[in-house]
Write a protein that holds these residues in place. Structure first.
Motif, short mmCIF file in Angstrom:
data_model
loop_
_atom_site.label_atom_id
_atom_site.label_comp_id
_atom_site.label_asym_id
_atom_site.label_seq_id
_atom_site.Cartn_x
_atom_site.Cartn_y
_atom_site.Cartn_z
N SER A 1 73.41 -32.30 123.03
CA SER A 1 73.97 -33.57 121.33
C SER A 1 72.93 -33.72 120.06
CB SER A 1 74.24 -34.94 123.03
OG SER A 1 73.27 -34.68 123.34
N THR A 2 71.34 -33.51 120.89
CA THR A 2 70.26 -33.25 119.68
C THR A 2 70.35 -32.12 118.58
OG1 THR A 2 68.60 -31.53 121.07
CG2 THR A 2 68.15 -33.75 122.36
N PRO A 3 70.00 -33.19 117.48
CA PRO A 3 70.58 -31.79 116.19
C PRO A 3 69.22 -30.83 116.74
CG PRO A 3 69.48 -34.26 116.03
CD PRO A 3 69.11 -33.86 117.27
N ALA A 4 68.24 -31.24 117.00
CA ALA A 4 66.51 -29.20 117.00
C ALA A 4 67.84 -28.63 117.92
CB ALA A 4 65.95 -29.61 117.60
N ALA A 5 69.18 -29.24 119.28
CA ALA A 5 69.51 -28.00 119.87
C ALA A 5 70.77 -26.98 118.96
CB ALA A 5 69.90 -28.07 120.79
N LEU B 1 70.30 -26.00 115.52
CA LEU B 1 69.23 -24.80 115.55
C LEU B 1 69.33 -23.34 116.37
CD1 LEU B 1 67.27 -26.61 113.25
CD2 LEU B 1 69.39 -26.41 112.63
N LEU B 2 69.78 -23.95 117.26
CA LEU B 2 69.67 -23.15 118.29
C LEU B 2 70.50 -21.97 119.08
CD1 LEU B 2 66.94 -24.44 120.90
CD2 LEU B 2 66.26 -22.87 119.02
N ILE B 3 71.31 -22.10 119.11
CA ILE B 3 72.51 -21.82 119.47
C ILE B 3 73.13 -20.49 118.28
CG2 ILE B 3 75.29 -22.11 119.11
CD1 ILE B 3 75.02 -24.92 119.71
N PRO B 4 72.93 -20.29 117.45
CA PRO B 4 72.92 -19.04 116.70
C PRO B 4 71.67 -18.08 117.32
CG PRO B 4 73.33 -20.52 114.84
CD PRO B 4 72.53 -21.11 116.01
N LEU C 1 71.03 -13.39 121.51
CA LEU C 1 70.36 -12.75 121.82
C LEU C 1 70.99 -12.04 123.64
CD1 LEU C 1 66.98 -15.37 123.01
CD2 LEU C 1 67.53 -13.11 122.23
N VAL C 2 71.98 -13.13 123.52
CA VAL C 2 73.22 -13.43 124.70
C VAL C 2 73.82 -11.58 123.95
CG1 VAL C 2 75.84 -13.34 125.77
CG2 VAL C 2 73.85 -15.71 125.49
N MET C 3 74.11 -11.01 123.33
CA MET C 3 74.22 -9.88 122.75
C MET C 3 73.76 -8.83 123.04
SD MET C 3 76.96 -11.68 119.24
CE MET C 3 77.75 -9.73 119.08
N VAL C 4 72.97 -9.16 122.19
CA VAL C 4 71.61 -7.86 123.09
C VAL C 4 71.60 -7.50 124.08
CG1 VAL C 4 68.81 -7.46 122.47
CG2 VAL C 4 70.33 -8.86 120.87
N CYS C 5 71.54 -8.64 124.89
CA CYS C 5 71.58 -8.97 126.85
C CYS C 5 72.51 -7.68 126.53
CB CYS C 5 71.24 -9.56 127.22
SG CYS C 5 70.59 -9.72 129.34
N LYS C 6 73.70 -7.94 126.89
CA LYS C 6 75.22 -7.30 127.07
C LYS C 6 75.06 -6.21 126.38
CE LYS C 6 80.23 -8.26 127.71
NZ LYS C 6 81.07 -8.70 126.06
N HIS C 7 74.52 -5.91 125.74
CA HIS C 7 74.26 -3.97 124.94
C HIS C 7 73.52 -3.48 126.02
CE1 HIS C 7 74.91 -1.03 121.72
NE2 HIS C 7 73.82 -0.60 122.20
N ARG C 8 72.64 -3.81 125.88
CA ARG C 8 71.26 -3.19 126.42
C ARG C 8 72.33 -2.91 128.25
NH1 ARG C 8 65.47 -5.29 124.73
NH2 ARG C 8 65.94 -4.77 123.09
N CYS C 9 72.01 -4.26 129.29
CA CYS C 9 72.94 -4.00 129.67
C CYS C 9 73.97 -3.14 130.68
CB CYS C 9 73.32 -4.98 131.03
SG CYS C 9 72.44 -6.35 130.80
#
Length: 432
Positions: free
Chosen positions: A347-351, A353-356, A361-369
Protein backbone atom coordinates in the motif's frame (compact mmCIF):
# COMPACT_ATOMS: atom_id res chain seq x y z
CA UNK A 1 -57.20 43.65 96.50
CA UNK A 2 -56.95 42.89 92.80
CA UNK A 3 -59.89 45.18 92.01
CA UNK A 4 -57.94 48.03 93.62
CA UNK A 5 -54.95 47.14 91.48
CA UNK A 6 -57.23 47.16 88.45
CA UNK A 7 -58.44 50.64 89.31
CA UNK A 8 -54.90 51.89 89.78
CA UNK A 9 -53.90 50.38 86.44
CA UNK A 10 -56.70 52.06 84.52
CA UNK A 11 -55.96 55.39 86.18
CA UNK A 12 -52.28 55.31 85.38
CA UNK A 13 -52.85 54.24 81.77
CA UNK A 14 -55.14 57.24 81.34
CA UNK A 15 -52.38 59.45 82.73
CA UNK A 16 -49.97 58.28 80.00
CA UNK A 17 -48.79 55.39 82.11
CA UNK A 18 -46.72 57.50 84.47
CA UNK A 19 -45.89 54.42 86.54
CA UNK A 20 -44.75 52.31 83.51
CA UNK A 21 -41.14 51.90 82.55
CA UNK A 22 -40.11 53.57 79.31
CA UNK A 23 -38.93 50.42 77.50
CA UNK A 24 -41.08 47.59 76.14
CA UNK A 25 -39.73 44.07 76.62
CA UNK A 26 -39.82 42.09 73.37
CA UNK A 27 -40.01 38.33 73.85
CA UNK A 28 -39.93 35.71 71.09
CA UNK A 29 -40.78 32.06 71.45
CA UNK A 30 -41.27 28.89 69.43
CA UNK A 31 -44.52 26.95 69.36
CA UNK A 32 -44.40 23.94 71.63
CA UNK A 33 -41.38 25.25 73.55
CA UNK A 34 -41.05 27.01 76.86
CA UNK A 35 -40.85 30.80 76.78
CA UNK A 36 -39.22 32.86 79.52
CA UNK A 37 -40.18 36.48 80.28
CA UNK A 38 -37.54 38.31 82.35
CA UNK A 39 -38.64 41.47 84.12
CA UNK A 40 -36.13 43.77 85.85
CA UNK A 41 -37.18 46.03 88.76
CA UNK A 42 -35.62 48.80 90.80
CA UNK A 43 -33.82 48.73 94.12
CA UNK A 44 -35.90 48.60 97.27
CA UNK A 45 -38.48 46.21 95.83
CA UNK A 46 -36.64 42.97 96.52
CA UNK A 47 -39.20 41.81 99.07
CA UNK A 48 -42.27 43.07 97.22
CA UNK A 49 -44.57 40.64 95.45
CA UNK A 50 -44.15 40.34 91.68
CA UNK A 51 -46.56 38.98 89.10
CA UNK A 52 -47.29 38.55 85.38
CA UNK A 53 -50.63 39.54 83.89
CA UNK A 54 -52.28 39.97 80.48
CA UNK A 55 -54.51 42.53 78.81
CA UNK A 56 -55.81 45.08 81.33
CA UNK A 57 -54.20 43.22 84.22
CA UNK A 58 -57.46 42.77 86.14
CA UNK A 59 -57.88 40.18 88.85
CA UNK A 60 -58.69 37.51 86.25
CA UNK A 61 -55.79 38.57 84.07
CA UNK A 62 -53.11 37.79 86.65
CA UNK A 63 -51.37 34.60 85.52
CA UNK A 64 -49.00 33.96 88.42
CA UNK A 65 -47.44 35.73 91.43
CA UNK A 66 -44.32 35.05 93.45
CA UNK A 67 -46.53 33.89 96.31
CA UNK A 68 -48.19 31.17 94.18
CA UNK A 69 -46.74 27.68 93.79
CA UNK A 70 -49.61 25.60 92.35
CA UNK A 71 -49.58 26.80 88.72
CA UNK A 72 -48.71 24.18 86.04
CA UNK A 73 -48.47 26.27 82.88
CA UNK A 74 -46.63 29.17 84.52
CA UNK A 75 -43.71 29.28 86.90
CA UNK A 76 -41.94 32.28 88.43
CA UNK A 77 -38.58 32.88 90.07
CA UNK A 78 -37.31 36.08 91.71
CA UNK A 79 -33.57 36.67 91.67
CA UNK A 80 -33.32 39.41 94.27
CA UNK A 81 -29.56 39.75 93.87
CA UNK A 82 -29.83 40.77 90.21
CA UNK A 83 -33.31 42.28 90.80
CA UNK A 84 -34.91 40.30 87.92
CA UNK A 85 -37.91 38.05 88.22
CA UNK A 86 -38.54 35.53 85.42
CA UNK A 87 -41.81 33.94 84.42
CA UNK A 88 -41.73 30.80 82.26
CA UNK A 89 -44.64 29.82 80.01
CA UNK A 90 -44.41 26.09 79.31
CA UNK A 91 -45.33 24.52 75.98
CA UNK A 92 -46.29 27.80 74.41
CA UNK A 93 -48.96 28.04 71.72
CA UNK A 94 -49.83 30.63 69.12
CA UNK A 95 -52.71 31.79 71.36
CA UNK A 96 -50.12 32.77 73.99
CA UNK A 97 -48.81 35.55 71.76
CA UNK A 98 -49.83 39.07 72.73
CA UNK A 99 -49.36 41.81 75.35
CA UNK A 100 -48.30 41.06 78.92
CA UNK A 101 -47.39 43.16 81.98
CA UNK A 102 -44.70 42.59 84.54
CA UNK A 103 -46.05 43.93 87.84
CA UNK A 104 -44.40 44.88 91.13
CA UNK A 105 -46.78 45.41 94.06
CA UNK A 106 -46.56 48.74 95.87
CA UNK A 107 -48.80 50.79 98.17
CA UNK A 108 -51.55 52.61 96.24
CA UNK A 109 -49.96 52.06 92.82
CA UNK A 110 -48.01 49.13 91.30
CA UNK A 111 -45.15 49.38 88.84
CA UNK A 112 -45.80 47.85 85.41
CA UNK A 113 -43.49 46.98 82.51
CA UNK A 114 -45.04 46.12 79.14
CA UNK A 115 -44.14 42.82 77.49
CA UNK A 116 -44.93 41.83 73.90
CA UNK A 117 -44.72 38.12 73.18
CA UNK A 118 -44.44 36.69 69.65
CA UNK A 119 -44.76 32.95 68.96
CA UNK A 120 -43.37 31.45 65.73
CA UNK A 121 -43.31 27.88 64.37
CA UNK A 122 -40.37 25.77 65.52
CA UNK A 123 -39.21 24.99 62.01
CA UNK A 124 -37.00 26.38 59.28
CA UNK A 125 -36.86 27.47 56.53
CA UNK A 126 -38.67 28.64 53.41
CA UNK A 127 -35.84 27.35 51.22
CA UNK A 128 -33.22 24.62 51.72
CA UNK A 129 -29.79 24.29 50.10
CA UNK A 130 -29.12 20.79 48.75
CA UNK A 131 -25.53 19.55 49.07
CA UNK A 132 -24.11 16.19 47.97
CA UNK A 133 -20.81 14.72 49.10
CA UNK A 134 -18.92 11.43 49.07
CA UNK A 135 -18.03 9.22 51.99
CA UNK A 136 -14.49 9.48 53.39
CA UNK A 137 -14.19 12.93 51.83
CA UNK A 138 -15.06 16.40 53.11
CA UNK A 139 -17.76 18.97 52.45
CA UNK A 140 -18.00 22.73 53.00
CA UNK A 141 -21.30 24.31 54.03
CA UNK A 142 -21.46 28.04 53.31
CA UNK A 143 -23.81 30.12 55.47
CA UNK A 144 -24.67 33.76 54.68
CA UNK A 145 -25.49 36.42 57.27
CA UNK A 146 -26.44 40.10 57.43
CA UNK A 147 -23.93 42.91 57.89
CA UNK A 148 -25.29 43.84 61.33
CA UNK A 149 -24.43 40.32 62.55
CA UNK A 150 -20.79 40.52 61.55
CA UNK A 151 -19.57 40.12 65.14
CA UNK A 152 -22.39 37.88 66.34
CA UNK A 153 -21.99 34.30 67.48
CA UNK A 154 -22.31 31.86 64.58
CA UNK A 155 -22.90 28.12 64.75
CA UNK A 156 -24.31 25.04 63.04
CA UNK A 157 -26.45 22.19 64.36
CA UNK A 158 -28.25 19.12 63.08
CA UNK A 159 -32.00 18.94 62.69
CA UNK A 160 -34.73 21.38 61.75
CA UNK A 161 -35.71 22.91 65.09
CA UNK A 162 -34.28 26.40 65.67
CA UNK A 163 -35.40 26.46 69.31
CA UNK A 164 -32.67 24.09 70.50
CA UNK A 165 -30.07 24.63 67.77
CA UNK A 166 -27.62 26.65 69.84
CA UNK A 167 -27.74 24.15 72.69
CA UNK A 168 -27.00 21.32 70.23
CA UNK A 169 -24.41 23.21 68.17
CA UNK A 170 -21.73 21.02 66.55
CA UNK A 171 -19.34 23.94 66.35
CA UNK A 172 -19.50 27.70 66.99
CA UNK A 173 -17.39 30.68 66.05
CA UNK A 174 -15.96 30.58 69.56
CA UNK A 175 -15.50 26.81 69.92
CA UNK A 176 -13.74 24.40 67.52
CA UNK A 177 -14.64 20.71 67.44
CA UNK A 178 -13.09 17.50 66.04
CA UNK A 179 -14.08 16.85 62.43
CA UNK A 180 -15.54 20.35 62.06
CA UNK A 181 -13.73 23.58 61.21
CA UNK A 182 -15.01 27.16 61.12
CA UNK A 183 -13.95 30.08 58.90
CA UNK A 184 -15.58 33.50 58.57
CA UNK A 185 -15.25 35.69 55.48
CA UNK A 186 -16.58 39.02 56.69
CA UNK A 187 -16.01 40.63 53.31
CA UNK A 188 -18.54 38.36 51.63
CA UNK A 189 -20.54 38.00 54.88
CA UNK A 190 -20.35 34.22 54.74
CA UNK A 191 -19.11 31.75 57.31
CA UNK A 192 -18.10 28.24 56.24
CA UNK A 193 -18.35 24.99 58.17
CA UNK A 194 -16.19 22.15 56.80
CA UNK A 195 -16.88 18.55 57.82
CA UNK A 196 -14.06 16.02 57.30
CA UNK A 197 -14.04 12.20 57.04
CA UNK A 198 -17.68 12.03 56.02
CA UNK A 199 -19.77 8.94 56.71
CA UNK A 200 -23.28 7.95 55.70
CA UNK A 201 -24.46 8.96 59.18
CA UNK A 202 -23.58 12.58 58.36
CA UNK A 203 -26.47 12.72 55.89
CA UNK A 204 -29.42 14.78 57.04
CA UNK A 205 -30.69 18.27 57.86
CA UNK A 206 -28.51 21.08 59.22
CA UNK A 207 -29.18 24.64 60.37
CA UNK A 208 -26.71 27.52 60.14
CA UNK A 209 -27.45 29.89 63.01
CA UNK A 210 -26.51 33.51 63.72
CA UNK A 211 -27.28 34.81 67.18
CA UNK A 212 -29.41 37.93 67.40
CA UNK A 213 -29.78 40.14 70.46
CA UNK A 214 -32.96 41.80 69.21
CA UNK A 215 -35.05 38.67 68.69
CA UNK A 216 -34.90 35.12 67.34
CA UNK A 217 -31.67 33.89 65.82
CA UNK A 218 -31.35 33.89 62.06
CA UNK A 219 -31.17 30.52 60.34
CA UNK A 220 -30.54 29.00 56.94
CA UNK A 221 -31.29 25.35 56.16
CA UNK A 222 -29.05 22.77 54.47
CA UNK A 223 -29.81 19.19 53.41
CA UNK A 224 -26.68 17.03 53.12
CA UNK A 225 -26.56 13.73 51.23
CA UNK A 226 -23.47 11.57 51.66
CA UNK A 227 -22.92 8.95 48.97
CA UNK A 228 -20.89 5.77 49.34
CA UNK A 229 -17.74 5.47 47.24
CA UNK A 230 -18.71 1.91 46.38
CA UNK A 231 -21.53 3.34 44.30
CA UNK A 232 -19.25 5.50 42.17
CA UNK A 233 -18.91 3.70 38.82
CA UNK A 234 -15.60 4.46 37.06
CA UNK A 235 -15.18 4.73 33.33
CA UNK A 236 -13.08 1.87 31.94
CA UNK A 237 -10.72 2.87 29.14
CA UNK A 238 -8.06 1.03 27.16
CA UNK A 239 -5.02 2.57 25.51
CA UNK A 240 -2.13 1.24 23.45
CA UNK A 241 1.53 1.82 24.33
CA UNK A 242 2.88 4.73 22.33
CA UNK A 243 -0.54 6.03 21.35
CA UNK A 244 -2.89 8.60 22.94
CA UNK A 245 -6.15 8.47 24.88
CA UNK A 246 -8.65 11.24 25.74
CA UNK A 247 -11.24 11.31 28.55
CA UNK A 248 -14.11 13.78 29.02
CA UNK A 249 -14.59 15.25 32.50
CA UNK A 250 -18.00 16.91 33.13
CA UNK A 251 -18.41 19.42 35.96
CA UNK A 252 -21.23 21.59 37.39
CA UNK A 253 -21.70 25.09 35.90
CA UNK A 254 -20.76 26.82 39.16
CA UNK A 255 -17.23 25.38 38.84
CA UNK A 256 -16.59 27.01 35.47
CA UNK A 257 -14.03 29.46 36.83
CA UNK A 258 -12.39 26.94 39.15
CA UNK A 259 -9.02 25.39 38.54
CA UNK A 260 -9.26 22.02 36.77
CA UNK A 261 -6.76 19.26 37.49
CA UNK A 262 -6.13 15.52 37.33
CA UNK A 263 -4.49 13.12 39.76
CA UNK A 264 -3.83 9.42 40.02
CA UNK A 265 -4.47 7.05 42.90
CA UNK A 266 -6.54 4.07 44.00
CA UNK A 267 -8.48 6.28 46.42
CA UNK A 268 -10.13 9.62 45.83
CA UNK A 269 -7.68 11.44 48.09
CA UNK A 270 -5.10 11.14 45.25
CA UNK A 271 -2.01 10.59 47.33
CA UNK A 272 -0.02 10.04 44.14
CA UNK A 273 -0.44 13.69 43.12
CA UNK A 274 3.34 14.26 43.15
CA UNK A 275 3.88 11.39 40.73
CA UNK A 276 1.12 12.81 38.54
CA UNK A 277 2.75 16.24 38.61
CA UNK A 278 6.00 14.63 37.44
CA UNK A 279 4.20 13.00 34.52
CA UNK A 280 2.49 16.26 33.65
CA UNK A 281 5.89 17.95 33.60
CA UNK A 282 6.80 15.63 30.74
CA UNK A 283 4.09 17.33 28.67
CA UNK A 284 2.28 14.04 28.19
CA UNK A 285 -0.88 15.31 29.92
CA UNK A 286 -2.92 18.07 28.32
CA UNK A 287 -6.07 19.64 29.81
CA UNK A 288 -8.52 21.54 27.64
CA UNK A 289 -11.50 23.43 29.10
CA UNK A 290 -13.81 22.91 26.15
CA UNK A 291 -17.09 24.34 27.46
CA UNK A 292 -18.91 25.52 30.55
CA UNK A 293 -19.82 21.96 31.51
CA UNK A 294 -16.79 19.75 30.76
CA UNK A 295 -13.07 19.65 30.12
CA UNK A 296 -10.96 16.98 28.44
CA UNK A 297 -7.71 15.29 29.42
CA UNK A 298 -5.42 13.81 26.76
CA UNK A 299 -2.55 11.48 27.67
CA UNK A 300 -0.03 11.11 24.86
CA UNK A 301 2.77 8.58 24.28
CA UNK A 302 1.16 6.08 26.62
CA UNK A 303 3.35 3.88 28.80
CA UNK A 304 2.57 0.61 30.55
CA UNK A 305 3.07 2.39 33.90
CA UNK A 306 0.13 4.69 33.08
CA UNK A 307 -2.24 1.84 33.94
CA UNK A 308 -4.28 2.78 37.02
CA UNK A 309 -7.12 4.87 38.44
CA UNK A 310 -7.35 8.58 37.61
CA UNK A 311 -9.52 11.38 39.00
CA UNK A 312 -10.23 14.65 37.20
CA UNK A 313 -11.76 17.36 39.35
CA UNK A 314 -13.07 20.90 39.09
CA UNK A 315 -12.92 21.90 42.76
CA UNK A 316 -10.58 21.42 45.72
CA UNK A 317 -13.43 19.97 47.76
CA UNK A 318 -14.80 16.52 46.99
CA UNK A 319 -18.42 16.87 45.98
CA UNK A 320 -20.60 14.64 43.87
CA UNK A 321 -20.59 16.00 40.34
CA UNK A 322 -17.26 17.84 40.40
CA UNK A 323 -15.05 14.83 39.68
CA UNK A 324 -14.79 11.95 37.23
CA UNK A 325 -13.16 8.61 37.98
CA UNK A 326 -11.76 6.49 35.17
CA UNK A 327 -9.62 3.36 35.10
CA UNK A 328 -7.04 3.20 32.33
CA UNK A 329 -5.54 -0.06 31.05
CA UNK A 330 -2.52 0.32 28.76
CA UNK A 331 -1.78 -2.70 26.54
CA UNK A 332 1.02 -3.55 24.12
CA UNK A 333 0.37 -3.06 20.40
CA UNK A 334 -0.78 -6.28 18.61
CA UNK A 335 1.76 -8.20 16.49
CA UNK A 336 1.05 -7.75 12.73
CA UNK A 337 -0.05 -10.78 10.66
CA UNK A 338 1.85 -11.80 7.46
CA UNK A 339 -1.00 -10.81 5.19
CA UNK A 340 -1.27 -7.50 6.96
CA UNK A 341 2.46 -6.89 6.50
CA UNK A 342 2.25 -7.50 2.75
CA UNK A 343 -0.80 -5.31 2.54
CA UNK A 344 1.01 -2.52 4.32
CA UNK A 345 4.07 -2.94 2.13
CA UNK A 346 2.06 -2.96 -1.08
CA UNK A 347 0.00 0.00 0.00
CA UNK A 348 3.05 2.27 0.09
CA UNK A 349 3.91 4.37 -3.01
CA UNK A 350 7.43 2.89 -3.25
CA UNK A 351 6.02 -0.65 -3.44
CA UNK A 352 3.96 0.23 -6.51
CA UNK A 353 7.18 0.92 -8.43
CA UNK A 354 8.54 -2.53 -7.54
CA UNK A 355 5.57 -4.47 -8.91
CA UNK A 356 6.82 -4.59 -12.58
CA UNK A 357 10.25 -5.74 -11.39
CA UNK A 358 8.71 -8.54 -9.34
CA UNK A 359 6.59 -9.68 -12.30
CA UNK A 360 9.67 -9.89 -14.59
CA UNK A 361 11.64 -11.87 -11.99
CA UNK A 362 8.79 -14.35 -11.61
CA UNK A 363 8.58 -14.92 -15.39
CA UNK A 364 12.34 -15.44 -15.76
CA UNK A 365 12.39 -17.90 -12.86
CA UNK A 366 9.49 -19.86 -14.36
CA UNK A 367 11.22 -20.05 -17.75
CA UNK A 368 14.45 -21.35 -16.30
CA UNK A 369 12.75 -23.85 -14.02
CA UNK A 370 10.91 -25.40 -17.03
CA UNK A 371 14.29 -26.37 -18.70
CA UNK A 372 15.61 -28.28 -15.72
CA UNK A 373 15.53 -32.09 -16.42
CA UNK A 374 14.45 -34.54 -13.83
CA UNK A 375 17.33 -36.55 -12.35
CA UNK A 376 18.01 -39.86 -14.14
CA UNK A 377 17.29 -42.98 -12.14
CA UNK A 378 19.68 -45.90 -12.55
CA UNK A 379 18.30 -49.30 -11.67
CA UNK A 380 20.49 -52.31 -11.08
CA UNK A 381 18.64 -55.34 -12.47
CA UNK A 382 20.77 -57.76 -10.44
CA UNK A 383 19.24 -56.33 -7.22
CA UNK A 384 15.65 -56.69 -8.37
CA UNK A 385 13.55 -59.32 -6.74
CA UNK A 386 10.32 -59.89 -8.55
CA UNK A 387 7.24 -60.84 -6.64
CA UNK A 388 3.82 -61.10 -8.31
CA UNK A 389 5.04 -58.98 -11.26
CA UNK A 390 5.95 -56.13 -8.79
CA UNK A 391 9.47 -55.20 -7.88
CA UNK A 392 11.11 -52.93 -5.27
CA UNK A 393 14.38 -51.30 -6.14
CA UNK A 394 16.42 -48.95 -3.92
CA UNK A 395 18.49 -46.52 -5.87
CA UNK A 396 21.66 -44.80 -4.83
CA UNK A 397 19.75 -41.63 -3.86
CA UNK A 398 17.87 -43.37 -0.99
CA UNK A 399 14.49 -43.41 -2.74
CA UNK A 400 12.33 -46.49 -2.97
CA UNK A 401 11.48 -47.18 -6.63
CA UNK A 402 8.36 -49.19 -7.36
CA UNK A 403 8.37 -50.99 -10.74
CA UNK A 404 5.53 -52.87 -12.30
CA UNK A 405 6.34 -55.21 -15.16
CA UNK A 406 4.25 -54.87 -18.30
CA UNK A 407 1.68 -57.64 -18.27
CA UNK A 408 0.64 -57.17 -21.88
CA UNK A 409 0.16 -60.51 -23.73
CA UNK A 410 3.42 -61.53 -25.47
CA UNK A 411 3.54 -63.12 -28.96
CA UNK A 412 4.31 -66.80 -28.30
CA UNK A 413 6.26 -67.00 -31.55
CA UNK A 414 8.39 -63.97 -30.70
CA UNK A 415 11.53 -64.61 -28.76
CA UNK A 416 11.78 -62.80 -25.53
CA UNK A 417 14.57 -60.28 -25.54
CA UNK A 418 15.65 -59.30 -22.08
CA UNK A 419 17.44 -56.31 -23.43
CA UNK A 420 14.16 -54.95 -24.68
CA UNK A 421 12.20 -55.73 -21.52
CA UNK A 422 9.56 -53.12 -20.94
CA UNK A 423 9.07 -51.63 -17.50
CA UNK A 424 6.30 -49.23 -16.93
CA UNK A 425 4.65 -47.21 -14.19
CA UNK A 426 7.75 -46.28 -12.32
CA UNK A 427 6.88 -44.60 -9.03
CA UNK A 428 9.20 -43.07 -6.49
CA UNK A 429 8.48 -42.97 -2.83
CA UNK A 430 10.56 -41.94 0.14
CA UNK A 431 12.46 -44.75 1.79
CA UNK A 432 10.64 -45.33 5.09
Amino acid sequence: MWSLHHLHFMLYVALSCVTCTADVIQVFGYEGRDVSVSCPYGGGYEKHEKYLCRNECGSRDVLITTSQTNETKYSIYDDRRSRIFTTTISTSRFTDAGKYWCGVTRDLKDVYTEVRLKITPDSCCNSTTQIKADGEGSVSIRCPYESENEDSLKYICRGKQPSTCLQRALITSSRQSGRFSFTDDKKSRTFTITIYNLTLEDSGSYLCGVQSDSGLDDFSAVELEVKEWCCVIPKNMTGVVGQSVTVQCPYPPEDHNNRKFICKGNKHDCRDVMMMMMMMSQNRFMLHDESSSSFSVTITNLEASDTGTFWCRSDSEWRVGNYTQFHLSVVSPPLPETGAVFYVLLSTPAALLLIPVVVVLVMVCKHRCSKVKEPEVIVDRNNIEAENNHEQVYGNDGFLIMLQRNTKQQNPYQEEDESEADYENITRTLDP
